[in-house]
Motif scaffolding. Structure first.
Motif, mmCIF file in Angstrom:
data_model
loop_
_atom_site.group_PDB
_atom_site.id
_atom_site.type_symbol
_atom_site.label_atom_id
_atom_site.label_comp_id
_atom_site.label_asym_id
_atom_site.label_seq_id
_atom_site.Cartn_x
_atom_site.Cartn_y
_atom_site.Cartn_z
ATOM 1 N N MET A 1 1.338 -0.897 0.161
ATOM 2 C CA MET A 1 0.006 0.122 0.107
ATOM 3 C C MET A 1 1.021 0.983 0.102
ATOM 4 S SD MET A 1 -3.385 0.589 0.185
ATOM 5 C CE MET A 1 -4.490 1.454 0.413
ATOM 6 N N GLU A 2 1.683 1.592 -0.925
ATOM 7 C CA GLU A 2 2.460 2.306 -0.996
ATOM 8 C C GLU A 2 2.065 3.297 -1.104
ATOM 9 O OE1 GLU A 2 3.752 -0.436 -2.723
ATOM 10 O OE2 GLU A 2 5.257 -1.244 -1.487
ATOM 11 N N ASN A 3 1.369 3.768 -1.789
ATOM 12 C CA ASN A 3 0.544 4.748 -2.897
ATOM 13 C C ASN A 3 -0.261 5.375 -1.739
ATOM 14 O OD1 ASN A 3 1.485 4.575 -5.602
ATOM 15 N ND2 ASN A 3 -1.169 3.785 -6.012
ATOM 16 N N ALA A 4 -0.682 5.014 -0.028
ATOM 17 C CA ALA A 4 -0.901 5.866 0.833
ATOM 18 C C ALA A 4 -0.263 7.419 1.076
ATOM 19 C CB ALA A 4 -1.053 4.755 1.937
ATOM 20 N N THR A 5 0.855 7.826 0.780
ATOM 21 C CA THR A 5 1.399 8.792 1.081
ATOM 22 C C THR A 5 0.616 9.803 0.649
ATOM 23 O OG1 THR A 5 2.513 8.815 -0.927
ATOM 24 C CG2 THR A 5 3.658 7.685 1.305
ATOM 25 N N LEU A 6 -0.249 9.975 -0.627
ATOM 26 C CA LEU A 6 -1.379 10.470 -1.190
ATOM 27 C C LEU A 6 -2.439 10.775 -0.838
ATOM 28 C CD1 LEU A 6 0.324 10.286 -5.044
ATOM 29 C CD2 LEU A 6 0.910 12.126 -3.810
ATOM 30 N N ALA A 7 -2.437 9.459 -0.013
ATOM 31 C CA ALA A 7 -3.886 9.506 0.490
ATOM 32 C C ALA A 7 -3.820 10.817 0.888
ATOM 33 C CB ALA A 7 -4.762 8.447 1.254
ATOM 34 N N GLY A 8 -5.720 11.901 1.280
ATOM 35 C CA GLY A 8 -6.294 12.737 2.359
ATOM 36 C C GLY A 8 -5.672 14.252 1.142
ATOM 37 N N THR A 9 -5.159 14.139 0.643
ATOM 38 C CA THR A 9 -4.033 15.158 -0.037
ATOM 39 C C THR A 9 -4.556 15.815 -0.940
ATOM 40 O OG1 THR A 9 -1.344 13.975 -0.659
ATOM 41 C CG2 THR A 9 -1.843 16.229 -1.242
ATOM 42 N N LEU A 10 -4.352 17.478 -0.167
ATOM 43 C CA LEU A 10 -5.506 18.338 -1.647
ATOM 44 C C LEU A 10 -5.391 18.384 -2.639
ATOM 45 C CD1 LEU A 10 -6.612 20.918 1.199
ATOM 46 C CD2 LEU A 10 -8.113 19.124 0.515
ATOM 47 N N VAL A 11 -6.125 18.402 -3.605
ATOM 48 C CA VAL A 11 -5.656 18.348 -4.753
ATOM 49 C C VAL A 11 -7.397 19.678 -4.952
ATOM 50 C CG1 VAL A 11 -4.920 16.232 -5.346
ATOM 51 C CG2 VAL A 11 -6.842 16.123 -5.677
ATOM 52 N N LEU A 12 -6.942 20.067 -6.799
ATOM 53 C CA LEU A 12 -7.468 20.131 -7.629
ATOM 54 C C LEU A 12 -7.059 19.482 -9.191
ATOM 55 C CD1 LEU A 12 -8.487 23.523 -8.226
ATOM 56 C CD2 LEU A 12 -6.696 23.336 -9.376
ATOM 57 N N VAL A 13 -8.656 19.509 -9.012
ATOM 58 C CA VAL A 13 -8.693 18.829 -10.490
ATOM 59 C C VAL A 13 -8.815 20.309 -11.903
ATOM 60 C CG1 VAL A 13 -10.698 17.646 -12.402
ATOM 61 C CG2 VAL A 13 -10.632 17.472 -9.858
ATOM 62 N N GLN A 14 -7.815 19.445 -12.847
ATOM 63 C CA GLN A 14 -7.313 20.164 -13.914
ATOM 64 C C GLN A 14 -8.427 21.252 -14.598
ATOM 65 O OE1 GLN A 14 -5.419 18.417 -17.451
ATOM 66 N NE2 GLN A 14 -5.299 20.151 -18.477
ATOM 67 N N PRO A 15 -8.290 22.680 -13.822
ATOM 68 C CA PRO A 15 -9.414 23.764 -14.750
ATOM 69 C C PRO A 15 -9.295 24.108 -16.219
ATOM 70 C CG PRO A 15 -7.836 24.414 -13.093
ATOM 71 C CD PRO A 15 -6.493 23.284 -13.706
ATOM 72 N N ASP A 16 -8.508 23.545 -16.502
ATOM 73 C CA ASP A 16 -9.030 23.483 -18.564
ATOM 74 C C ASP A 16 -8.592 22.277 -18.870
ATOM 75 O OD1 ASP A 16 -6.346 22.081 -18.342
ATOM 76 O OD2 ASP A 16 -5.890 24.039 -19.748
ATOM 77 N N LEU A 17 -9.775 21.730 -18.200
ATOM 78 C CA LEU A 17 -10.783 19.559 -18.691
ATOM 79 C C LEU A 17 -10.932 19.698 -19.932
ATOM 80 C CD1 LEU A 17 -9.370 16.923 -17.764
ATOM 81 C CD2 LEU A 17 -11.118 17.329 -15.814
ATOM 82 N N GLU A 18 -10.869 19.261 -21.004
ATOM 83 C CA GLU A 18 -11.912 19.057 -21.708
ATOM 84 C C GLU A 18 -13.354 18.326 -21.836
ATOM 85 O OE1 GLU A 18 -10.160 19.171 -25.255
ATOM 86 O OE2 GLU A 18 -9.096 21.276 -25.454
ATOM 87 N N ASN A 19 -13.002 16.844 -21.606
ATOM 88 C CA ASN A 19 -14.162 15.901 -21.540
ATOM 89 C C ASN A 19 -14.003 15.513 -20.146
ATOM 90 O OD1 ASN A 19 -13.594 16.206 -24.381
ATOM 91 N ND2 ASN A 19 -12.029 14.497 -24.335
ATOM 92 N N ASP A 20 -14.878 16.500 -19.541
ATOM 93 C CA ASP A 20 -15.053 15.333 -17.407
ATOM 94 C C ASP A 20 -16.269 15.229 -17.105
ATOM 95 O OD1 ASP A 20 -14.199 16.004 -14.811
ATOM 96 O OD2 ASP A 20 -15.094 18.249 -14.802
ATOM 97 N N THR A 21 -16.125 13.850 -17.216
ATOM 98 C CA THR A 21 -17.484 12.846 -17.054
ATOM 99 C C THR A 21 -18.017 13.724 -15.964
ATOM 100 O OG1 THR A 21 -15.950 11.463 -16.415
ATOM 101 C CG2 THR A 21 -16.648 11.306 -18.915
ATOM 102 N N GLY A 22 -17.619 13.973 -14.909
ATOM 103 C CA GLY A 22 -18.373 14.062 -13.351
ATOM 104 C C GLY A 22 -18.330 15.809 -13.029
#
Length: 135
Positions: A1-22
């Motif tokens: 479970m090495e990727n746990a280091t990123l869990a809980g990180t505040l992130v920003l979804v790319q602002p200029d995303l073209e195909n954002d299904t969500g």
């Protein structure tokens, strides 16, 4: 479970995303699970969760990198970008989740500083880093 280091990180979804299904482009959320380069789950404060490829999920660069960039290139920046970057650096220095949220919001509002203060998450890179530190 090495990727746990990123869990809980505040992130920003790319602002200029073209195909954002969500329909969450430019939204700030919490990275709940960094699975791979193509599947990273982000939960949003107003509810809901979506997954994105790593390049579409942005996090703040290390505050030392931001400070060095500001010190070395600040005189050639537009004044508004300099001020925004300086505020982001100060907010990062606080280190609270509220301050980091505000720093991401500020970066989202100032497209001129986004490349200087944001980087995409890379689970493989963080995984390699955590392996190197654990030895």
């Amino acid at each position: 479970m090495e990727n746990a280091t990123l869990a809980g990180t505040l992130v920003l979804v790319q602002p200029d995303l073209e195909n954002d299904t969500g329909r969450n482009k430019g939204q700030i959320g919490v990275l709940t699970y960094a699975r791979s380069e193509t599947e990273n789950y982000v939960r949003f404060p107003e509810g809901g969760e979506a997954y994105y490829p790593a390049p579409q999920v942005l996090m703040l660069k290390d505050k030392k990198q931001v400070f060095d960039d500001l010190t070395n290139n600040g005189s050639s920046m537009p004044l508004d970008d300099f001020k925004a970057m300086y505020k982001i650096m100060l907010l990062q220095d606080r280190g609270t989740s509220q301050a980091l949220y505000a720093a991401l919001a500020l970066a989202n509002d100032h497209p001129g500083v986004q490349e200087r203060v944001l980087e995409s998450i890379s689970p493989a890179q963080k995984q390699e880093l955590s392996k190197a530190y654990s030895r």
